[in-house]
Write a protein that holds these residues in place. Structure first.
Motif: not given
Ligand code: GLN
Length: 303
Positions: A203-213
């Motif tokens: 399993m690979i899991i992430s809450n990456p940065p996802y807000v447009p600049t």
């Protein structure tokens, strides 16, 4: 040396101070003014919130008053309560938080729930399923991986972050909750130090940065003034990191391995087309957060 007497200001009892601070916060449009006042005052007095009411007519000493004033000022300048008191509760665990990592959000508990749904509880005493190996990318305070490890302690956990300070913080949180032998933290820029093909995960899991600049400056000042931009900024369209992770993770997943991601509230269609274009996943499922937004996506590596 003799103990110094504490000079108390009879004017300012706990209850009077709470009332005054609540209306001060209200006039400055601070969210949940009463509970904010309670949290900050109990932090200064090293009391539980409920104990404030058991001692409501106790006057504060001058030292406590001046400490409290400093915290009020910090909150008026929009510093988040979690950074002021240095703790945030996530998945019923108290986690240390600093400006090196995002403050764990309630909606991120949906990512934890999605992971748990793929990791059945080991109830039987005789047949032990093989432990799974689980990797979190961009762990920040360690909230997600520690929450999963707390519920399924028999698996093998790894978690990385590009920021050395975040890795240190996550390590402290891990130790605080007794997971230092369950979770291994390391410093890494996404998949960079992993030797492709050598190490694979279930399993690979992430809450990456996802807000447009361009949207970052439009978030609440609590966020854009204090939280690390590097944990929020998903580049021009907000999808840069999600795209990178989706296009790469399948190379690091075992057969039947899953990828789970937190996404922005309006990114479902874009994320679906990134997954389709990549072509290496099947069984793609989006789940909603408590506010009804599509917040989590999970997918299986194609056989
Ligand atoms: N949900 C966060 C926010 O609204 C963003 C977190 C992220 O970019 N991963 O601020």
């Amino acid at each position: 040396m003799q103990n110094q007497p504490k000079f108390r200001d009879p004017e300012w009892t706990i209850i009077k101070l709470l009332k005054w601070t609540t209306s001060f916060f209200k006039s400055h449009d601070i969210d949940s003014p009463r509970s904010t006042a309670e949290i900050l005052l109990s932090h200064v007095l090293k009391l539980k919130r409920i104990d404030l009411y058991l001692r409501y007519d106790q006057p504060l000493c001058l030292n406590e008053l001046s400490k409290f004033k400093v915290l009020i000022k910090r909150r008026i300048e929009r510093e988040p309560v979690a950074y002021i008191v240095g703790v945030k509760e996530f998945w019923s665990m108290d986690l240390a938080v600093t400006k090196d990592a995002l403050i764990p959000r309630p909606e991120t508990e949906c990512l934890v729930e999605a992971a748990l749904s793929l990791l059945p509880e080991d109830k039987s005493s005789d047949v032990k399923p093989a432990p799974k190996s689980i990797l979190e990318l961009g762990t920040g305070s360690g909230a997600v991986i520690l929450a999963i490890a707390s519920m399924r302690p028999k698996h093998i956990y790894f978690a990385s972050d590009r920021s050395v300070e975040a890795v240190r913080l996550a390590g402290q949180n891990s130790k605080r909750h007794g997971f230092d032998t369950t979770v291994s933290f390391f410093c890494a820029d996404w998949f960079m130090p992993l030797n492709c093909g050598r190490k694979r995960f279930d399993m690979i899991i992430s809450n990456p940065p996802y807000v447009p600049t361009r949207d970052i400056g439009r978030l609440q000042p609590e966020i854009y003034k204090y939280e690390p931009v590097s944990a929020l900024d998903g580049d021009r369209d907000g999808l840069f990191c999600l795209r990178h992770i989706i296009n790469t993770a399948h190379l690091y997943l075992n057969r039947n391995g899953s990828l789970l991601l937190e996404i922005g509230h309006d990114q479902k269609n874009d994320v679906r087309s990134i997954i389709d274009q990549c072509g290496n996943y099947e069984n793609v499922v989006f789940t909603k957060d408590y506010s009804g937004y599509d917040r989590v996506v999970r997918m299986k590596k194609k056989k």
